[in-house]
Design an enzyme around this catalytic site. Sequence first.
Site, PDB file in Angstrom:
ATOM      1  CD  GLU A 212       4.931  -7.389  12.719  1.00 41.10           C
ATOM      2  OE1 GLU A 212       4.749  -8.188  11.789  1.00 41.10           O
ATOM      3  OE2 GLU A 212       4.947  -6.137  12.552  1.00 41.10           O
ATOM      4  CG  ASP A 235      -0.008  -8.200  11.075  1.00 39.52           C
ATOM      5  OD1 ASP A 235      -0.427  -7.055  10.808  1.00 39.52           O
ATOM      6  OD2 ASP A 235       1.152  -8.417  11.472  1.00 39.52           O
TER       7      ASP A 235
END
Length: 359
Positions: A212, A235
């Site tokens: 990511e 997140d």
Amino acid sequence: MDNMLEMLKELTDANGIPGNEREPRDVMKKHISAYADEVKTDHLGSLIARKQGGKEDDPKIMVAGHLDEIGFMVTNIDDRGFLKFQCVGGWWEQVMLAQRVTVMTKDGSIPGVIGSKPPHILAPEARKKSVDKKEMFIDIGAADKEEAASFGVRPGDSVVPVCDFTVMKNEKYLMAKAWDNRIGCAIAVEVLKRLENESHPNTVYGVGTVQEEVGLRGAKTSAHAIKPDIGFGVDVGIAGDTPGVTEKDALSKMGEGPQIIMYDASMISHKGLRDFVTGTADEKEIPYQFDAVPGGGTDSGSIHLTADGVPALSITIATRYIHTHAAILHRDDFENAVQLIVEVIKKLDRDTVHTLTFD
């Protein structure tokens, strides 16, 4: 230390920069397998755990945190045994010098430190400037290039920050490296766990994506494999509650609920889904905060572009000092994020998803 803290410790103490996420993937697999009907890995390395709620054609809900953490990669060993490196993920020079690191070699892990000059030998002007990343090096206590090589170090080796998981004096405050984004992986695990004995009309995927930090790459491949109807990127977000950070920089405070991200550099959140989530939070009296992050993105940025489009939303945890060696977050925000996603999943059925898709 309770079971939840043990899981968080195992996840954050694991070492895994982009392209080398095996350790955190193994930890996530250990904790999520008991609550999944199937656990597999895509060809890039993302972990995909599937939990069937009802029929096979029920909506597919993807809850994705990323396994990787920011770190470094060895590029060269100089004649004196010092390691040159490149950053893997976003670093600011001012938080790097004199910090401890672990070099992951083929023969095991070895300790090191990013070297720095003593202030005694710096000119006054030099003390005011950041050292360029290209000038930095890692000291592993080797006498020369040959000894460094004998330790098992070679170009391409991963280098990770050092910060053991720590429960702070206020036990709601948790410090660790790699909250970005092992907290998202923990949310995915806990969502599947809490749905174990719940009735819901969905197939839920708890996902640990790879890479990511270097372009939302694992989210592309895992979302392609799943083809979700709804996607949640879970997140960390920016906490705006420390000295020097104003509301112009970040709106949220630790302990006041998960962040609902309206906008970031990777996506504009789906309005219908955003309203559905906040409406559910209001109904269940789950605290939340709005925020926008124009300079960053999450896995939602890749998920929402899958196939012909996926309604997606980023739900994040306000975290202090992200993209450094040591970050701090609040346990209540984690718990509330899990509860919110579980309540949303319980309400999402085929008709609701269809309405959201064309909202």
